[in-house]
Structure formats: structure tokens, C-alpha cells
Design an enzyme around this catalytic site. Sequence first.
Site, short mmCIF file in Angstrom:
data_model
loop_
_atom_site.label_atom_id
_atom_site.label_comp_id
_atom_site.label_asym_id
_atom_site.label_seq_id
_atom_site.Cartn_x
_atom_site.Cartn_y
_atom_site.Cartn_z
N CYS A 141 37.35 58.69 23.89
CA CYS A 141 38.28 59.91 24.04
C CYS A 141 38.62 60.35 23.02
CB CYS A 141 39.51 59.27 25.00
SG CYS A 141 40.80 60.62 25.16
N GLU A 194 44.23 60.99 16.72
CA GLU A 194 43.79 59.77 17.46
C GLU A 194 42.74 59.99 18.30
OE1 GLU A 194 47.22 58.38 19.45
OE2 GLU A 194 48.54 58.65 17.82
N CYS A 244 49.69 70.00 20.18
CA CYS A 244 48.90 71.11 21.17
C CYS A 244 50.08 71.95 21.37
CB CYS A 244 48.86 70.37 22.55
SG CYS A 244 48.15 71.05 23.60
N CYS A 249 53.68 65.87 29.23
CA CYS A 249 52.50 65.25 28.26
C CYS A 249 53.38 64.95 26.70
CB CYS A 249 51.65 66.22 27.85
SG CYS A 249 50.49 65.95 26.59
N CYS A 300 46.26 58.31 28.78
CA CYS A 300 46.12 59.59 29.04
C CYS A 300 47.61 60.28 28.75
CB CYS A 300 45.76 60.33 30.42
SG CYS A 300 44.24 60.19 31.05
N CYS A 347 52.86 71.19 28.09
CA CYS A 347 52.81 70.70 29.41
C CYS A 347 54.10 69.78 29.67
CB CYS A 347 51.61 69.84 30.10
SG CYS A 347 50.04 71.04 30.00
N1 SAH Z 1 44.53 69.29 26.66
C1 SAH Z 1 43.24 69.01 27.56
C2 SAH Z 1 42.98 67.84 27.33
C3 SAH Z 1 43.59 66.55 26.80
S1 SAH Z 1 45.09 65.92 28.34
C4 SAH Z 1 43.99 69.17 28.98
O1 SAH Z 1 45.23 69.20 29.22
O2 SAH Z 1 43.10 69.31 29.91
C5 SAH Z 1 43.89 65.02 29.13
C6 SAH Z 1 44.53 64.90 30.49
O3 SAH Z 1 45.83 64.06 30.61
C7 SAH Z 1 44.94 65.96 31.18
O4 SAH Z 1 44.31 66.12 32.61
C8 SAH Z 1 46.42 66.00 31.26
O5 SAH Z 1 46.88 66.61 32.42
C9 SAH Z 1 46.69 64.53 31.40
N2 SAH Z 1 47.85 63.95 31.09
C10 SAH Z 1 48.78 64.50 29.80
N3 SAH Z 1 49.77 63.72 30.02
C11 SAH Z 1 49.75 62.76 30.94
C12 SAH Z 1 50.48 61.69 31.04
N4 SAH Z 1 51.73 61.43 30.53
N5 SAH Z 1 50.15 60.69 32.16
C13 SAH Z 1 48.99 60.91 32.74
N6 SAH Z 1 48.09 61.89 32.29
C14 SAH Z 1 48.62 63.00 31.54
FE1 SF4 Z 2 48.25 70.14 25.38
FE2 SF4 Z 2 49.15 67.82 26.69
FE3 SF4 Z 2 49.02 69.96 28.33
FE4 SF4 Z 2 46.72 68.65 27.46
S1 SF4 Z 2 47.99 68.02 28.76
S2 SF4 Z 2 47.13 71.00 27.24
S3 SF4 Z 2 46.88 68.00 25.49
S4 SF4 Z 2 50.29 69.62 26.25
#
Ligand code: SAH
Ligand code: SF4
Length: 400
Positions: free
Chosen positions: A152, A121, A159, A166, A386, A163
Amino acid sequence: MEMKYSMLSPTVTENRSQFVRIDPGNVSRKPLFGLDAEALAAVMVEMGEPGWRGRQLAEAIYCQLVTELSEITTLPRALRERMGAGGWEVGRPRIAQVFTSVDGTERYLVQGGGDGGETVETVWMPEGDEGEAGDGSGEEANSGTRSRATICVSSQVGCAVNCQFCLTAKLGFQRNLSAGEIAGQVVSVLERHGVEVGRERVNLVFMGMGEPFLNYDNFMAAVRLLVDEVGLSPQRMTVSTSGIVPGIERFALEPPEFRPKLAISLNAPNDEVRAEIMPINRRWPIEAVMEAVRKVKLRPRERVTFEYVLLGGVTDRVEHAAEVGRLVRRTGLAAKVNLIAWNPGPGIGYTMPAASAVERFRAALGAEGIPVYVRRPRGRDIFAACGQLKRTVDSEQWSD
Ligand code: SAH
Ligand code: SF4
């Protein structure tokens, strides 16, 4: 695999080889896209050609944006034919599907050059999201749409970091993207929007699917291609990491001409809350991450971004803001904080923060003397915001 082959009857084997000839994903095609100038020169030398033809190839692939060998008119036709017969192809990933948001954001499924079906994506935000101007110069406030367009980019399929908030995490880790697959997302989107590199500003954020610092070599190889060959500036690129300390330490050693800006997904006011929502914090707690970040030699006016996802009731309280303010100040880093209101996703049990909570948090952090921006959610309706990237094709999946 070997076993299966030996068990096949001759007839079946024959059918299978017929199938192999038909399926383009299965032929041993060798993509040129993703190779740097040196590697392209080596390809030419291997074919008995002078090394400088590698430059011609690089020009064609990364500047003229050709997608077929037949379009590389600087090379003799006979050579192009020989390359094709030898399995070489341009092999740039292509946009397979487009989802358009009411806000103008576009989400793409990009299909890899080599291996057929799988897509990753990529998102195009015509006006950015107020988060990253790309050069740290405070141009966030500038007007004019093109000057703030942001792409982006994904670095992995799925991943592994897991988290809790996410959606990408739900996919689990599938595989790393190659340098060509990472840079190819950018080039395909630049081409789609007719962006003239060098004349128009585009910001890149490596904030799509995946953890870039767990695919470090391919990620940085893609950055070097985008800088050296495509002509984009690393000062308009931001890479976001969840806090992979060995990756940050390597990043700190990159020469400034190839080093994007750094964003750290802080997301919590302290280790206790962070470990709960980001299990990676047990491996590398906040202080370990900060220590690594301090090794990055910032350019004049450059700031480290701390991303902070506001989860309703979990990380959005006003006392959290004060804690974040103290934490960021204690690092001694030139920093700013990007607040992101959590974007919901199916099967994730958090709630969005109230608009008033976002505003209170912003004001409280600002009062601590920290530059703070609220990232506008872009393309929520098409799952482009995000943390929503999960190859959602069918909006019916949006059920709970
Ligand atoms: N994996 C990397 C980059 C991709 S995620 C990272 O985690 O930094 C990019 C950003 O989106 C990160 O700051 C993450 O904390 C945020 N993010 C992830 N899931 C989200 C959600 N459901 N709503 C808002 N931000 C989110
Ligand atoms: Fe992976 Fe999502 Fe955590 Fe970024 S925010 S490190 S994409 S699990």
C-alpha cells in the site's frame, strides 16, 4: 529569507556554511532514483558520455536495486566518481522505521531520498486484505501467501480532501511526493522482502496517505517507472481516488499498458450522506464522478472497484445497501464493491459497524447482484489499516 541572511554577522554566516557542509540533507544532492530512462540518458550525455549508459544506470537502479553509485559496476569507476563529485547519488528513499503487526502486516516510515527528516508511510500485507487481487480475475480466492502480497503506497504527505472519517485528513495537506518518492516506497519494500519481480506476484494499491489524483503527474510518472523499469504489471496495481473528476478524466486517456485499475471511494449511498462525510462531494457529486469513470475503457474482465467504508449507524444500514446496489447498477459499469469496516482513530467521532451489520450489508448488496468483498482489516494494532496512516510512532497517542 533574504532578509535574514543580510542580517547575519559574518561569523554566524561562516558557522552556517560549516553546518551546511555537515548536514547531508542540505547539500544539493541530485537523486537519480525517480528519473526515467530518457532522463538518465540525458544525465549521461550532459556528462559527455554516450546516451546508452542511461540504460546501464536504469538497470542498476531499478532492477539490481543498488543504493550507492559505487555499486554500479557497469559504469567505469572514474565516471562514478565524477558523478558523485557533481552531486549525483542514487538517492532512493529508504525504510527508516518498521512496525510489525501480530497479523504479519508491516508498516514502514520511509524517508525521502533528498530532503532529510520527513517520512511517509507504506504498508506491506503478506496476504493482502481480500480486496484487490490486482488483475480483476477473481483470484482473490487463491491460496498461497506470496501470490497475494500487497504493498500500500502513499502519494502525498497528508491530504487536502478532508474526509471526516479519515485519520490522514487530520494532518492536512503537507506536500506532494515526487515520482521517485512514490516508486521508491515500492522498490524499498520489494528489496526488503526479496521479491523477485516477474516470478512472484505482488499487488500494489495506491491507497496510502494522500489523494493520488491531486498529485497526478508524479503519481503517473511513478507508475510508468514501476512498469517500464521495475517490471511490475499495471493490471496488478489499483489506484484509489476520492472522486477527483479532472484526474479521472485524465486517467481515462492513459494507454492501457500504463493504466492501473481504478477504485472509487464511494462510501455513501447518496449525495446527501456523501457530502456530509466527504466534503469533496459538493464539488463533484456522485453522478459527475460516475460520468468520468464511464470514460475509462476497461480491459476484458476488468472491473471498477467501489470502496465503501461502513460507519456504524451512518452508512451501514441495510436500506443503504439496497441504495448502493441500485446506484452501482445504474452506472452500467463492470464493477465490484469492497466493503471496509471503519477503522477507528483518535479524535474521530464515528463508531465501528457491528460485525452483524457488516454481514447484513454484504448479503443485501450481494442480493442486488453486485460482486461484493469485505476487506479484512490489516495491521490495526500498528495503525496500518485503511485510513489510519498518520505517522503514528508512539502508541500512547491512542488515547481516546
Ligand atoms: N485518498 C484516496 C486513497 C487513500 S484512502 C481515497 O480516498 O480514495 C484509501 C481508502 O481508505 C479509501 O477508500 C478511504 O475511503 C478509506 N478510509 C479512509 N479512512 C478510513 C478509515 N478510518 N477506516 C476505513 N477506511 C478508511
Ligand atoms: Fe484523503 Fe483520507 Fe479522504 Fe483519501 S480518505 S481522500 S486520504 S482524506
